[in-house]
Scaffold this motif. Structure first.
Motif, mmCIF file in Angstrom:
data_model
loop_
_atom_site.group_PDB
_atom_site.id
_atom_site.type_symbol
_atom_site.label_atom_id
_atom_site.label_comp_id
_atom_site.label_asym_id
_atom_site.label_seq_id
_atom_site.Cartn_x
_atom_site.Cartn_y
_atom_site.Cartn_z
ATOM 1 N N LEU A 146 0.838 -1.190 0.000
ATOM 2 C CA LEU A 146 0.000 0.000 0.000
ATOM 3 C C LEU A 146 0.878 1.247 0.000
ATOM 4 N N ILE A 147 0.496 2.230 -0.815
ATOM 5 C CA ILE A 147 1.257 3.466 -0.946
ATOM 6 C C ILE A 147 0.376 4.627 -0.500
ATOM 7 N N THR A 148 0.833 5.388 0.478
ATOM 8 C CA THR A 148 0.066 6.528 0.957
ATOM 9 C C THR A 148 0.302 7.747 0.068
ATOM 10 N N ALA A 149 -0.477 8.790 0.297
ATOM 11 C CA ALA A 149 -0.339 10.024 -0.492
ATOM 12 C C ALA A 149 1.013 10.687 -0.274
ATOM 13 N N THR A 150 1.648 10.403 0.842
ATOM 14 C CA THR A 150 2.968 10.971 1.126
ATOM 15 C C THR A 150 4.116 10.086 0.629
ATOM 16 N N GLY A 151 3.777 8.978 -0.024
ATOM 17 C CA GLY A 151 4.798 8.105 -0.567
ATOM 18 C C GLY A 151 5.340 7.073 0.399
ATOM 19 N N ARG A 152 4.639 6.837 1.481
ATOM 20 C CA ARG A 152 5.065 5.810 2.422
ATOM 21 C C ARG A 152 4.485 4.464 2.006
ATOM 22 N N ALA A 153 5.284 3.416 2.105
ATOM 23 C CA ALA A 153 4.842 2.080 1.717
ATOM 24 C C ALA A 153 4.569 1.230 2.957
ATOM 25 N N TYR A 154 3.458 0.522 2.928
ATOM 26 C CA TYR A 154 3.116 -0.448 3.972
ATOM 27 C C TYR A 154 2.921 -1.810 3.314
ATOM 28 N N ALA A 155 3.520 -2.839 3.872
ATOM 29 C CA ALA A 155 3.263 -4.207 3.433
ATOM 30 C C ALA A 155 2.152 -4.791 4.307
ATOM 31 N N VAL A 156 1.176 -5.412 3.660
ATOM 32 C CA VAL A 156 0.057 -6.005 4.375
ATOM 33 C C VAL A 156 -0.046 -7.488 4.020
ATOM 34 N N ASP A 157 -0.931 -8.181 4.719
ATOM 35 C CA ASP A 157 -1.183 -9.609 4.519
ATOM 36 C C ASP A 157 0.083 -10.431 4.757
ATOM 37 N N TRP A 158 0.414 -10.594 6.025
ATOM 38 C CA TRP A 158 1.607 -11.333 6.445
ATOM 39 C C TRP A 158 1.260 -12.780 6.785
ATOM 40 N N ALA A 159 0.245 -13.309 6.147
ATOM 41 C CA ALA A 159 -0.264 -14.631 6.498
ATOM 42 C C ALA A 159 0.752 -15.740 6.298
ATOM 43 N N PHE A 160 1.604 -15.616 5.281
ATOM 44 C CA PHE A 160 2.546 -16.695 4.965
ATOM 45 C C PHE A 160 3.994 -16.299 5.222
ATOM 46 N N THR A 161 4.194 -15.302 6.053
ATOM 47 C CA THR A 161 5.549 -14.867 6.383
ATOM 48 C C THR A 161 6.361 -16.031 6.933
ATOM 49 N N SER A 162 7.576 -16.149 6.410
ATOM 50 C CA SER A 162 8.422 -17.301 6.720
ATOM 51 C C SER A 162 9.848 -16.847 6.988
ATOM 52 N N ARG A 163 10.661 -17.786 7.395
ATOM 53 C CA ARG A 163 12.101 -17.569 7.459
ATOM 54 C C ARG A 163 12.728 -18.355 6.305
ATOM 55 N N GLY A 164 13.819 -17.795 5.756
ATOM 56 C CA GLY A 164 14.464 -18.477 4.645
ATOM 57 C C GLY A 164 15.629 -17.667 4.111
ATOM 58 N N ALA A 165 16.171 -18.110 2.988
ATOM 59 C CA ALA A 165 17.249 -17.369 2.324
ATOM 60 C C ALA A 165 16.666 -16.119 1.683
ATOM 61 N N ALA A 166 17.345 -14.992 1.839
ATOM 62 C CA ALA A 166 16.804 -13.706 1.399
ATOM 63 C C ALA A 166 16.446 -13.689 -0.078
ATOM 64 N N TRP A 167 17.203 -14.391 -0.927
ATOM 65 C CA TRP A 167 16.955 -14.340 -2.369
ATOM 66 C C TRP A 167 15.609 -14.957 -2.756
ATOM 67 N N VAL A 168 15.061 -15.814 -1.891
ATOM 68 C CA VAL A 168 13.790 -16.467 -2.208
ATOM 69 C C VAL A 168 12.656 -15.444 -2.298
ATOM 70 N N GLU A 169 12.711 -14.394 -1.480
ATOM 71 C CA GLU A 169 11.701 -13.326 -1.569
ATOM 72 C C GLU A 169 11.627 -12.778 -2.986
ATOM 73 N N LEU A 170 12.771 -12.603 -3.615
ATOM 74 C CA LEU A 170 12.826 -12.058 -4.967
ATOM 75 C C LEU A 170 12.282 -13.057 -5.979
ATOM 76 N N GLY A 171 12.576 -14.335 -5.766
ATOM 77 C CA GLY A 171 12.022 -15.348 -6.657
ATOM 78 C C GLY A 171 10.506 -15.381 -6.622
ATOM 79 N N LEU A 172 9.926 -15.138 -5.448
ATOM 80 C CA LEU A 172 8.468 -15.125 -5.314
ATOM 81 C C LEU A 172 7.846 -13.846 -5.867
ATOM 82 N N LEU A 173 8.652 -12.823 -6.041
ATOM 83 C CA LEU A 173 8.172 -11.552 -6.576
ATOM 84 C C LEU A 173 8.097 -11.556 -8.101
ATOM 85 N N ILE A 174 8.884 -12.397 -8.738
ATOM 86 C CA ILE A 174 9.006 -12.388 -10.202
ATOM 87 C C ILE A 174 7.670 -12.502 -10.936
#
Length: 249
Positions: A146-174
């Motif tokens: 979510l992006i506010t009018a002032t340009g601040r970003a909020y991440a929502v829906d942390w239902a599947f938040t996990s621990r892992g290797a940092a690069w995996v986040e990028l693979g899931l973003l592709i």
């Protein structure tokens, strides 16, 4: 006066809405337990509630939890914002990159119990390259930034938040970048700004590309009436084809 307004989008809950009262507005997510256990949706909400204190100020703050009559309800800070735009040339891509960079260096707190590599254990003999101690949001699609009018970003829906290797986040973003209109070449170039990605072994990236595409292919085959599963399978295949990951396994 109290008013409940349904949101334009949402997932991982049986009920979502904005609850407006004389004391303010909160975003409410709720799920109903199954007769003998929590069920998938309730478990996802418990995961969100457990993690919320550790991901401030990058997520809307959890105000309250109500558990009554078989329901679990979370009352979360209401953020006046729009969904992010991931299309090529969008200024929101810089905010996405900044958000991801922040998470890349955040160690997962003990409250994060899911291990991201377990998603692909049914398909891969060795998932150790995906394991690690970094915080993985695991679902940074445009609706969840979510992006506010002032340009601040909020991440929502942390239902599947996990621990892992940092690069995996990028693979899931592709897949979300591909869906927004990027070519695989553009995606590959965009990912080069992240050290975790450039330092990951190409063979491990290929294995994740194949496993992601195959996971959603199987899910779309068993559930052909849910179109977004087939869409994720197609997006995953586009990236796997680009990586030439198919002959690897």
């Amino acid at each position: 006066m109290t008013k409940v307004t349904p949101p334009p989008a949402g997932n991982h809950a049986h009920f979502t809405g904005m609850l407006t009262t004389t004391t303010g507005t909160v975003f409410v997510k709720g799920a109903h337990k199954e007769p003998d256990r929590d069920g998938t949706e309730v478990a996802a909400l418990r995961n969100e509630a457990r993690i919320n204190p550790y991901v401030q100020p990058y997520a809307p703050r959890l105000h309250w939890i109500i558990e009554e009559a078989g329901w679990l309800l979370l009352g979360v800070e209401h953020v006046q914002a729009r969904h992010a735009d991931y299309s090529p040339g969008s200024p929101d891509l810089a905010l996405l990159a900044k958000t991801v960079e922040t998470f890349q260096v955040m160690p997962a707190p003990d409250a994060v119990v899911l291990q991201v590599e377990r998603r692909w254990q049914p398909l891969l003999d060795d998932v150790s390259a995906m394991a690690g101690g970094s915080l993985i949001h695991a679902d940074l699609n445009p609706d969840n930034l979510l992006i506010t009018a002032t340009g601040r970003a909020y991440a929502v829906d942390w239902a599947f938040t996990s621990r892992g290797a940092a690069w995996v986040e990028l693979g899931l973003l592709i897949p979300w970048l591909l869906k927004a209109g990027h070519t695989p070449d553009q995606v590959a170039h965009w990912l080069e700004r992240f050290p975790s990605w450039t330092q990951a072994a190409p063979s491990d990236i290929d294995r994740l590309a194949w496993a992601y595409a195959e996971t959603w292919r199987r899910r779309s085959t068993t559930d052909p009436v849910t179109p977004w599963k087939a869409e994720l399978a197609d997006l995953g295949r586009q990236w796997a084809d680009y990586r030439r990951a198919w002959p690897l396994l």
